[in-house]
Scaffold this active site. Structure first.
Site, mmCIF file in Angstrom:
data_model
loop_
_atom_site.group_PDB
_atom_site.id
_atom_site.type_symbol
_atom_site.label_atom_id
_atom_site.label_comp_id
_atom_site.label_asym_id
_atom_site.label_seq_id
_atom_site.Cartn_x
_atom_site.Cartn_y
_atom_site.Cartn_z
ATOM 1 N N THR A 185 -0.036 -13.161 4.931
ATOM 2 C CA THR A 185 -1.455 -13.530 4.971
ATOM 3 C C THR A 185 -2.357 -12.520 4.269
ATOM 4 O O THR A 185 -3.542 -12.764 4.097
ATOM 5 C CB THR A 185 -1.938 -13.692 6.430
ATOM 6 O OG1 THR A 185 -1.775 -12.437 7.114
ATOM 7 C CG2 THR A 185 -1.144 -14.774 7.151
ATOM 8 N N GLY A 186 -1.809 -11.379 3.864
ATOM 9 C CA GLY A 186 -2.599 -10.360 3.180
ATOM 10 C C GLY A 186 -2.718 -10.630 1.687
ATOM 11 O O GLY A 186 -2.088 -11.544 1.139
ATOM 12 N N CYS A 244 0.613 1.434 -6.967
ATOM 13 C CA CYS A 244 0.055 0.574 -8.012
ATOM 14 C C CYS A 244 -0.337 1.343 -9.266
ATOM 15 O O CYS A 244 -0.077 0.889 -10.391
ATOM 16 C CB CYS A 244 -1.153 -0.193 -7.472
ATOM 17 S SG CYS A 244 -2.374 0.843 -6.623
ATOM 18 N N GLN A 250 -9.697 2.890 -10.346
ATOM 19 C CA GLN A 250 -8.961 1.959 -9.498
ATOM 20 C C GLN A 250 -9.901 1.026 -8.731
ATOM 21 O O GLN A 250 -10.847 1.464 -8.079
ATOM 22 C CB GLN A 250 -8.056 2.733 -8.537
ATOM 23 C CG GLN A 250 -6.971 3.504 -9.277
ATOM 24 C CD GLN A 250 -6.064 4.303 -8.360
ATOM 25 O OE1 GLN A 250 -5.767 5.463 -8.643
ATOM 26 N NE2 GLN A 250 -5.592 3.715 -7.280
ATOM 27 N N GLY A 264 -7.301 -2.337 -4.271
ATOM 28 C CA GLY A 264 -6.242 -1.399 -3.924
ATOM 29 C C GLY A 264 -6.360 -0.899 -2.496
ATOM 30 O O GLY A 264 -5.400 -0.367 -1.938
ATOM 31 N N LYS A 305 1.091 11.073 -5.281
ATOM 32 C CA LYS A 305 2.018 9.960 -5.459
ATOM 33 C C LYS A 305 2.337 9.743 -6.937
ATOM 34 O O LYS A 305 3.498 9.524 -7.316
ATOM 35 C CB LYS A 305 1.426 8.668 -4.889
ATOM 36 C CG LYS A 305 1.348 8.598 -3.388
ATOM 37 C CD LYS A 305 0.609 7.321 -2.967
ATOM 38 C CE LYS A 305 0.355 7.271 -1.477
ATOM 39 N NZ LYS A 305 -0.447 6.088 -1.101
ATOM 40 N N HIS A 340 -6.704 -2.176 -12.239
ATOM 41 C CA HIS A 340 -6.777 -0.722 -12.373
ATOM 42 C C HIS A 340 -6.738 -0.352 -13.854
ATOM 43 O O HIS A 340 -5.992 -0.949 -14.640
ATOM 44 C CB HIS A 340 -5.590 -0.053 -11.685
ATOM 45 C CG HIS A 340 -5.641 -0.066 -10.189
ATOM 46 N ND1 HIS A 340 -6.688 -0.580 -9.463
ATOM 47 C CD2 HIS A 340 -4.730 0.386 -9.268
ATOM 48 C CE1 HIS A 340 -6.435 -0.446 -8.171
ATOM 49 N NE2 HIS A 340 -5.250 0.137 -8.027
ATOM 50 N N ASN A 373 -3.686 -4.810 -10.492
ATOM 51 C CA ASN A 373 -3.006 -4.003 -9.480
ATOM 52 C C ASN A 373 -2.369 -4.831 -8.368
ATOM 53 O O ASN A 373 -1.423 -4.380 -7.718
ATOM 54 C CB ASN A 373 -3.971 -2.991 -8.863
ATOM 55 C CG ASN A 373 -5.194 -3.644 -8.256
ATOM 56 O OD1 ASN A 373 -6.028 -4.211 -8.980
ATOM 57 N ND2 ASN A 373 -5.339 -3.590 -6.949
#
Length: 340
Positions: free
Chosen positions: A11-12, A130, A157, A161, A215, A243, A316
């Site tokens: 659902t996201g 991403c 970005q 995100g 990251k 992005h 992204n």
């Protein structure tokens, strides 16, 4: 014969995009299950022409299912991914939980497809951040030709995100600018995002960098080459999707900008749009809904030996998340499971 596929977090934003891309790319699905948290239980989502009702992630039995695409965040992944993996279902995880685990491959199919064979140690494959995913698609073919020594990247970005809350906050704050009575203070972000930029994504670390910047450094080394030096500045900007990155690259060997342009034109997953004229480049709004990573503004950096600059743009929610996960599933099916 196709695959029995699970999408967790259906659902996201990313989960819905995974379903769209599985349908668009005609992934060989025999059966599909869509999972969500209990608060979203029973919510309907679309898969091609089908309408599916979500099931409870906590109660779902993964036995007999081939692959599970996870888009549920680190906490839920920590609880349920090992359970799925133990049941024999290969997990392709979009969270950051397993990216830095030496026994879990971190994969961008255009860059390090051979890493897929390492999945069996934990039955889990990690999807990169991403901002990293689109950058390494651009870096790898150039690295193969001239060996990259150092990368300096600044990101721009979009709010997607940060999930639905980020999108809603930009929308609400933008409207409130024109209706001062309806003030919308920052909640999701640390400062106002509408008509502003924020040089802060994720939490701060001891050295002053943010975790998002860390990251990019660690993931680029794991995916492309541990010898590459990377420094990043990650910035949230008031765009909804897409992005962008300004990337400065220093090579060991000389690489002419024209040759770099030709290499990138032939690279998988890359689309070069690089005309030195008004509008001869791609912006985030133009990449929305597209599979490609777009490269523009390729030019020599004369301030360093063997230097190039380029501009990199990608959706992204697609290449940075859902598309890459589906591409990993395709790779896994093609190279390992070989059912579809």
């Amino acid at each position: 014969m196709g695959y029995r596929i699970v999408v967790a977090g259906a659902t996201g934003n990313v989960g819905r995009e995974m379903l769209n891309i599985l349908a668009e790319r005609q992934f060989p699905v025999d059966e599909i299950a869509v999972l969500a948290s209990r608060k979203s239980l029973g919510t309907e989502v679309s898969f091609g022409e089908q309408t599916l009702k979500t099931k409870d992630l906590e109660q779902f039995d993964f036995a007999g299912w081939d692959m599970a695409l996870f888009a549920v965040g680190s906490e839920a992944t920590k609880a349920h991914a090992p359970r799925a993996a133990k049941a024999g279902c290969v997990v392709i995880d979009n969270s950051s939980l397993y990216r830095y685990d030496s026994e879990v491959p971190l994969i961008v199919p255009e860059v390090n497809p051979e890493a897929v064979h390492g999945y069996a140690k934990k039955n889990i494959i990690a999807n990169p951040n991403c901002s990293t995913a689109q950058m390494v698609v651009a870096l790898k073919p150039l690295h193969d030709r001239a060996r990259i020594k150092r990368v300096v990247v600044s990101t721009y970005q979009s709010v997607s995100g940060a999930g639905k809350e980020g999108i809603d906050e930009l929308w609400d704050q933008t409207k409130s600018i024109y209706n001062p009575v309806d003030d919308k203070p920052a909640k999701k972000f640390t400062k106002q995002i509408a008509f502003n930029v924020i040089p802060h994504i994720d939490s701060f670390m001891e050295d002053g960098s943010t975790r998002e910047e860390w990251k990019m450094v660690v993931e680029t080394k794991k995916i492309v080459d541990p010898k590459i030096k990377v420094t990043a500045t990650c910035v949230r900007v008031p765009t909804f999707v897409g992005h962008a990155e300004a990337i400065n690259i220093e090579f060991e060997d000389f690489l002419d900008e024209d040759e770099a342009r030709d290499i990138l034109r032939e690279a998988p997953g890359v689309m070069v749009v690089d005309k030195r004229e008004d509008g001869g480049y791609v912006t985030p709004i133009e990449c929305v809904g597209d599979f490609a990573t777009f490269i523009s503004r390729i030019r020599t950096d004369g301030t360093i030996e063997n230097g190039l600059n380029l501009w990199c743009v990608s959706d992204n929610l697609r290449k940075g998340a859902a598309l890459n996960a589906v591409q990993i599933a395709e790779l896994l099916g093609r190279e390992v499971l070989k059912k579809g």
